[in-house]
Design an enzyme around this catalytic site. Sequence first.
Site, PDB file in Angstrom:
ATOM      1  N   GLY A  57      -4.777   7.957  -6.859  1.00 40.88           N
ATOM      2  CA  GLY A  57      -5.731   9.058  -6.788  1.00 40.88           C
ATOM      3  C   GLY A  57      -6.781   8.923  -7.872  1.00 40.88           C
ATOM      4  N   CYS A  84      -0.021   3.591  -9.074  1.00 41.14           N
ATOM      5  CA  CYS A  84      -1.190   3.919  -9.911  1.00 41.14           C
ATOM      6  C   CYS A  84      -1.106   5.358 -10.413  1.00 41.14           C
ATOM      7  CB  CYS A  84      -2.473   3.622  -9.146  1.00 41.14           C
ATOM      8  SG  CYS A  84      -2.751   1.847  -9.020  1.00 41.14           S
ATOM      9  N   TYR A  85      -1.935   6.284  -9.895  1.00 46.83           N
ATOM     10  CA  TYR A  85      -1.854   7.664 -10.360  1.00 46.83           C
ATOM     11  C   TYR A  85      -0.441   8.208 -10.170  1.00 46.83           C
ATOM     12  CZ  TYR A  85      -2.632  12.685 -10.802  1.00 46.83           C
ATOM     13  OH  TYR A  85      -2.546  13.992 -11.201  1.00 46.83           O
ATOM     14  N   HIS A 172      -1.996  -1.754  -6.592  1.00 45.88           N
ATOM     15  CA  HIS A 172      -1.869  -1.281  -5.210  1.00 45.88           C
ATOM     16  C   HIS A 172      -1.176  -2.342  -4.340  1.00 45.88           C
ATOM     17  CE1 HIS A 172      -4.212   2.433  -5.432  1.00 45.88           C
ATOM     18  NE2 HIS A 172      -4.944   1.810  -6.334  1.00 45.88           N
ATOM     19  N   GLU A 174      -0.241  -1.955  -1.370  1.00 46.89           N
ATOM     20  CA  GLU A 174      -0.567  -1.732   0.038  1.00 46.89           C
ATOM     21  C   GLU A 174      -1.814  -2.473   0.501  1.00 46.89           C
ATOM     22  OE1 GLU A 174      -2.463   1.814  -2.185  1.00 46.89           O
ATOM     23  OE2 GLU A 174      -0.800   0.405  -2.414  1.00 46.89           O
ATOM     24  N   ASP A 230      -8.109   5.011  22.988  1.00 52.82           N
ATOM     25  CA  ASP A 230      -7.292   6.176  22.627  1.00 52.82           C
ATOM     26  C   ASP A 230      -7.076   7.108  23.814  1.00 52.82           C
ATOM     27  OD1 ASP A 230      -7.311   5.130  20.090  1.00 52.82           O
ATOM     28  OD2 ASP A 230      -8.782   6.527  19.296  1.00 52.82           O
TER      29      ASP A 230
END
Length: 514
Positions: A57, A84-85, A172, A174, A230
Amino acid sequence: MNPGHELILILDFGSQYTQLIARRIRELGVYGEVVPFHAGLAAVRERRPKGIILSGGPDSVYDPDAPKVEAALFRSEVPVLGICYGMQLMMHALGGDVRPASGREYGPAVVRVVEPDARLFTGLGPEERVWASHGDRVEAAAPGFRRVAASANAAYAGVEDAERRLYGVQFHPEVVHTEHGREVLRNFLFDICGCRGDWTIAAFVDEAIAEVRRAAPEGRVVCALSGGVDSSVMALLLHRALGDRLVCIFVDNGLLRKGEREQVLRDFRDRYRLEVRLADEGARFLGRLAGVEDPERKRKIVGETFIEVFEEHARGLDATYLAQGTIYPDRIESASVRGPSATIKTHHNVGGLPERMRLRLIEPLRDLFKDEVRRLGVELGLDREFVSRHPFPGPGLAVRVVGEVTAERVAILQEADDIFISELRAAGHYDAVSQAFAVLLPIKTVGVMGDYRTYENVVALRAVATQDFMTADWSRLPYDLLARASSRIVNEVRGVNRVVYDVTSKPPGTIEWE
């Protein structure tokens, strides 16, 4: 939706990468779901997750208004991974020391694994290339934690308290730029949380059908079928669940790709046996767009007219429910911890209709990412070629006809775009790019055809490669492919005498031109 499988909850603290965490977890066969950081400990416990991840964040933990979680979360006996945050918050809440870093890390970094038995780094090397994005850092770990990794600007790039099953990383895992980030997440999911990895799209089909039947036990369901991936996947899923209680409305707004109306009606009426009502409203849309050049006004006009048209055609159907093709990124964006991100472009769907039409809302794809929707389409029997179609903007060709939109200019663009896409397919490059299309520019240039001087339109071709559509690079298509497409467009499309190729990445440009 209750996935009926192992669950990892991701608490969102506003990171631009939060959705990627859920995506990576699902790729490993575990159901990951994002919830706001303030969801509350009781709500988190009620979901009975196998593990919890605290996202990154933009805040600093020592700011007065910084987002926080209840300290009891770290005593819940559920494994927690802070990113991280999320790591800084964990350290701050449990008695560690977090301060602004003298040297910030944004971008590529190298992390040294200082404890070979660190569980998050099992199977990895002594040094790992990672993606960092932080201005603060941990100066001292909270009691009970040990340092397991470090970087040039973060002495505590990884921490763990194996007894309480609490872990943190100052990078990170991800993002694709972290070389072995997938393995870090795998270690958390399987070694630490004890997950089995049994979540699949095939299992989702049965769960989604059961939920649709519970949500709509009787009465008709109406949905907008656009021909996009979609809405098409949603329609097939609903048809499998509801049969002839589903009615689809296909709105021809006069801004579709060449042959799209015929293809959608043929496929879904004749092949898939759905009830599809045609709303032939191209003249109304083009009339509303007459003289309008501003792209945001175009988007709003198309969106408002779509709602008006859909409402008119649905009014006589005696429907009880409205189905929308909302997918997971749409839902998380609208429920972001910081609110929706800054407007880059305005989308349209049938938002606003449920209240005005007093219909109950069904969103069967609301828990899926785009790639998962595509896999679901294949599972439901959609052709792979259809499922792999590139994204198409909600306002259609209105935003690819730069400047005023007229029937004549739309027809020119339809032909040019069809040639470009057909050449991409013939050369085997369509699936190698993420999105490709033609744009009709609001200028004319001088040309020569035969013995005649011409003054006609310019078409721009655009093709990009991207993983997440947040950033994109222009595709290096072969020159002979571009030459064939250009030659065909100039020779076959009346009113075009020049073709150019867009070599702008995102940023600084956007993928669409408007």
